[in-house]
Design a protein around this motif. Structure first.
Motif, short mmCIF file in Angstrom:
data_model
loop_
_atom_site.label_atom_id
_atom_site.label_comp_id
_atom_site.label_asym_id
_atom_site.label_seq_id
_atom_site.Cartn_x
_atom_site.Cartn_y
_atom_site.Cartn_z
N ALA A 1 0.81 -1.22 0.00
CA ALA A 1 0.00 0.00 0.00
C ALA A 1 0.85 1.27 0.00
CB ALA A 1 -0.92 0.01 1.23
N SER A 2 2.05 1.20 0.58
CA SER A 2 2.88 2.40 0.67
C SER A 2 4.35 2.02 0.76
CB SER A 2 2.48 3.24 1.88
OG SER A 2 3.38 4.32 2.07
N SER A 3 5.17 2.60 -0.09
CA SER A 3 6.61 2.32 -0.06
C SER A 3 7.27 2.95 1.17
CB SER A 3 7.28 2.83 -1.33
OG SER A 3 6.98 4.21 -1.55
N ASP A 4 6.57 3.83 1.89
CA ASP A 4 7.13 4.42 3.11
C ASP A 4 7.40 3.36 4.17
OD1 ASP A 4 6.95 6.87 1.91
OD2 ASP A 4 5.08 7.46 2.92
N VAL A 5 6.65 2.27 4.12
CA VAL A 5 6.82 1.20 5.12
C VAL A 5 8.22 0.60 5.02
CG1 VAL A 5 5.89 -1.02 5.92
CG2 VAL A 5 4.34 0.75 5.07
N LEU A 6 8.88 0.72 3.87
CA LEU A 6 10.24 0.21 3.73
C LEU A 6 11.20 0.86 4.70
CD1 LEU A 6 10.47 0.12 -0.18
CD2 LEU A 6 10.42 -1.87 1.34
N GLN A 7 10.90 2.08 5.12
CA GLN A 7 11.77 2.81 6.04
C GLN A 7 11.32 2.70 7.49
OE1 GLN A 7 14.43 3.88 4.55
NE2 GLN A 7 13.50 3.30 2.57
N SER A 8 10.26 1.97 7.76
CA SER A 8 9.73 1.88 9.12
C SER A 8 10.61 1.00 10.00
CB SER A 8 8.30 1.33 9.09
OG SER A 8 8.30 -0.02 8.69
N ALA A 9 10.59 1.32 11.28
CA ALA A 9 11.37 0.52 12.24
C ALA A 9 10.83 -0.90 12.33
CB ALA A 9 11.33 1.19 13.62
N GLU A 10 9.53 -1.04 12.21
CA GLU A 10 8.92 -2.38 12.29
C GLU A 10 9.45 -3.28 11.19
OE1 GLU A 10 4.47 -4.44 12.52
OE2 GLU A 10 4.70 -2.37 11.84
N PHE A 11 9.62 -2.72 9.98
CA PHE A 11 10.12 -3.52 8.86
C PHE A 11 11.62 -3.79 9.02
CE2 PHE A 11 11.91 -3.57 4.45
CZ PHE A 11 11.37 -4.78 4.05
N LYS A 12 12.39 -2.77 9.45
CA LYS A 12 13.84 -2.90 9.51
C LYS A 12 14.32 -3.80 10.63
CE LYS A 12 15.11 1.39 7.17
NZ LYS A 12 15.86 2.66 7.26
N ARG A 13 13.47 -4.12 11.56
CA ARG A 13 13.91 -4.99 12.67
C ARG A 13 14.09 -6.45 12.24
NH1 ARG A 13 10.02 -8.05 15.41
NH2 ARG A 13 7.85 -7.73 14.74
N TYR A 14 13.60 -6.79 11.03
CA TYR A 14 13.74 -8.17 10.54
C TYR A 14 15.09 -8.35 9.85
CZ TYR A 14 8.80 -9.05 11.48
OH TYR A 14 7.59 -9.22 12.09
N ALA A 15 15.53 -9.58 9.77
CA ALA A 15 16.78 -9.90 9.07
C ALA A 15 16.64 -9.59 7.58
CB ALA A 15 17.12 -11.38 9.28
#
Length: 613
Positions: free
Chosen positions: A322-336
């Motif tokens: 839905a949004s490419s902004d999620v790529l920069q979210s902390a929730e996404f970046k916490r994964y390997a």
């Protein structure tokens, strides 16, 4: 036939001694009746027959569509009068007459259009493709077959550069689906062969309609492929009658293969119906097809990536789409990194899946590009391939004969059933879509015993021209509609009058995957006409709900229905049914049901033996 032979001999006297000698050495009557000439004219097997082609442009004799000898005479006369023009129009006929020693030379060398087409379609392999059934389209409910033509040389490395040879009804744009079904059954459309790039078929079936495809390479040599292509040229723009059940896409392909292999009988067994999967079995049984390759739909590929995600990751995938902004979210970046890469790929495929029928906007294109860049940040990866399900040709045949014995109250009965096609949800699911029921031409005759022998009688129990149910499970990524429709005659065998009613019922709702099966709820309406009722025509709201478990060998269904006929009363029923597949052609089925109707309550038990053929 005698007049035709006279004309042929007259022609041969005028065209030279070589042709005359060749003709004198063979029985031209037998030549006109040969399997190869029959196949070239699309005439059914037998001494007498009328061609399936009703387009007069295909024939050179006025009565050529039913007189093989007349058409052979007219063909030879045309070669005598205009040899190159006739060869360019009928290259397959020309090739066959050359083989018989009736024509010589190389008349095709100056056929510019034909030579250009053959250079463009330099084919080295033919593949029979079966696209899985698609219940949401009347034209594709039983599946669809066509031929993939693989070019020689460097282009052979990718199927995307192949061609698709297809036969289909010529349907006006915007045609209503129900009108299509009606006219298709009655032969209301012309049918045409066409060729298009194979990648367009992949897009249509695999991506837009989310249908699996099975590709069966055919064992055809170069000469047979050459004959098939030459005859395809002859059929350009030629109309056939199109009939949904028998003279359809699959039947026409069998006719084409018989032109390439005229001594092979692929068509005569398909008298009532030519279901695509049954025609594939015929080709396999004839030894023409090798092991198929499986091409999964885009939805299957997406589900494979989603399978290993937990709830939080699945939520992230939807957010990424839905949004490419999620790529920069902390929730996404916490994964390997590998997990981020897989989630980004799943989001990309989900975005393509949800947006596949629309012209892609700049905003959607930007999101897709951002997701692909995220995937490529972590290097190349070999994404898992879906495991092929059971091949469609390994499933049960599509016609049924069944014998049942049962009792309801104090009445014992036997039922004989015949179903033209195709599959219901309790049949073995091997080779068939899960949750699908598509039954056409179902007929039941019932012999009922009573206390007095004079009461014993044979009567029509049920006739269903059509019964369809599509149970497509919903989840947070996919939200298909589940629906059903059936129409025909049904005997209310637990009522005092045992009325035979005409009914149409249908509904739409949803199904979800729970308890290892599918739970469904389908509200709708039932329209019923009953001669024995106070009000003959009645309309009732109804709901059908239950739980279905499908398997390769065992299947179960717990089903409930409720209908409210207002002043005429309410009807309730509950049934538990099971099917045990003994083999691909034999099964046992049993059911027990309870009914609470305005005229009373009853319980029934029934067992049946089912033979698929």
């Amino acid at each position: 036939m005698a007049r035709s032979l006279v004309a042929i001999f007259a022609l041969l006297f005028s065209t030279g001694s070589h042709a005359l000698e060749a003709a004198s050495a063979r029985d031209l009557a037998a030549l006109a009746q040969s399997s190869a000439w029959r196949a070239l004219l699309h005439i059914p097997r037998g001494e007498a027959g009328r061609s399936y082609i009703d387009d007069p442009r295909f024939f050179l004799a006025d009565n050529g569509l039913q007189d093989r000898g007349a058409e052979l005479s007219a063909t030879l006369a045309a070669f005598a009068q205009a040899p190159e023009a006739t060869a360019c129009r009928f290259p397959a006929r020309y090739g066959w007459l050359q083989q018989q020693g009736l024509l010589s030379g190389n008349l095709l060398v100056n056929c510019e259009d034909y030579q250009q087409w053959r250079a463009q379609t330099d084919i080295q392999r033919v593949v029979l493709v079966l696209a899985a059934s698609y219940l949401n389209s009347p034209s594709s409910m039983y599946g669809h077959t066509f031929l993939r033509l693989d070019p020689a040389g460097a282009r052979s490395e990718s199927a995307f550069l192949s061609y698709a040879l297809n036969f289909a009804a010529s349907i006006p744009a915007g045609e209503n689906g129900m009108l299509y079904a009606y006219r298709g059954i009655l032969g209301g459309y012309p049918g045409l062969f066409s060729m298009q790039p194979y990648y367009e078929k992949i897009q249509e079936y695999s991506r837009l309609e989310n249908r699996d495809m099975w590709e069966y390479p055919l064992e055809l040599n170069a000469a047979q492929i050459d004959t098939l292509l030459a005859h395809t040229w002859e059929l350009r723009g030629i109309n056939f009658d199109y009939y949904y059940f028998d003279e359809n896409c699959s039947f026409r392909l069998l006719e084409l293969l018989e032109v390439a292999l005229p001594d092979l009988d692929l068509t005569s067994v398909f008298v009532r119906a030519a279901m695509p999967v049954d025609t594939v079995r015929a080709v396999i049984d004839a030894g023409l097809a090798s092991e198929p390759e499986y091409r999964a739909s885009k939805r299957i590929e997406l589900e494979l990536l989603l399978h290993g995600f937990d709830r939080a990751q699945r939520r992230l995938v939807r957010g990424l789409a839905a949004s490419s902004d999620v790529l920069q979210s902390a929730e996404f970046k916490r994964y390997a990194k590998t997990q981020r890469q897989t989630m980004a790929m799943a989001a990309y495929r989900y975005l393509r899946y949800t947006d596949n029928r629309e012209q892609r906007s700049a905003e959607v294109a930007a999101r897709s590009l951002a997701l692909l860049r995220e995937v490529r940040r972590y290097g190349a990866v070999q994404w898992p391939l879906p495991k092929p399900p059971a091949q469609p040709d390994l499933g049960h045949p599509t016609s049924i004969l069944a014998l049942s014995m049962g009792s309801r109250g104090d009445r014992q009965y036997s039922i004989g059933e015949w179903r033209i096609s195709y599959h219901d949800a309790l049949d073995s699911k091997v080779g068939y879509p899960e949750g699908a029921t598509l039954s056409m031409g179902r007929l039941q005759l019932r012999w009922q015993e009573a206390e007095g022998r004079s009461d014993n009688k044979l009567q029509l129990q049920r006739f269903d021209p059509i019964a369809i149910r599509s149970l497509a499970p919903r989840n947070e990524f996919f939200s298909p509609l589940s629906w059903q429709i059936d129409a025909g005659l049904e005997r209310l065998d637990d009522s005092p009058e045992q009325s035979l009613v005409t009914r149409v019922s249908g509904g739409a709702g949803m199904s979800v995957a729970v308890l290892g099966g599918l739970a469904y709820a389908l509200p709708g309406l039932r329209l019923e006409y009953n001669d024995d009722a106070r009000r003959n025509l009645r309309l009732a709201p109804q709901i059908a709900f239950g739980q279905l478990w499908q398997g390769d060998v065992l299947a179960w269904e717990l089903a409930f229905t409720y209908s409210d006929f207002g002043a005429e009363g309410e009807r309730r029923s509950a049934a538990l049914s099971s099917n045990w597949a003994l083999s691909s052609s034999q099964a046992l089925r049993a059911s027990v049901d309870y009914r609470n109707q305005p005229w009373g309550e009853s319980t029934g038990v029934e067992v049946s033996w089912r033979h698929y053929f």
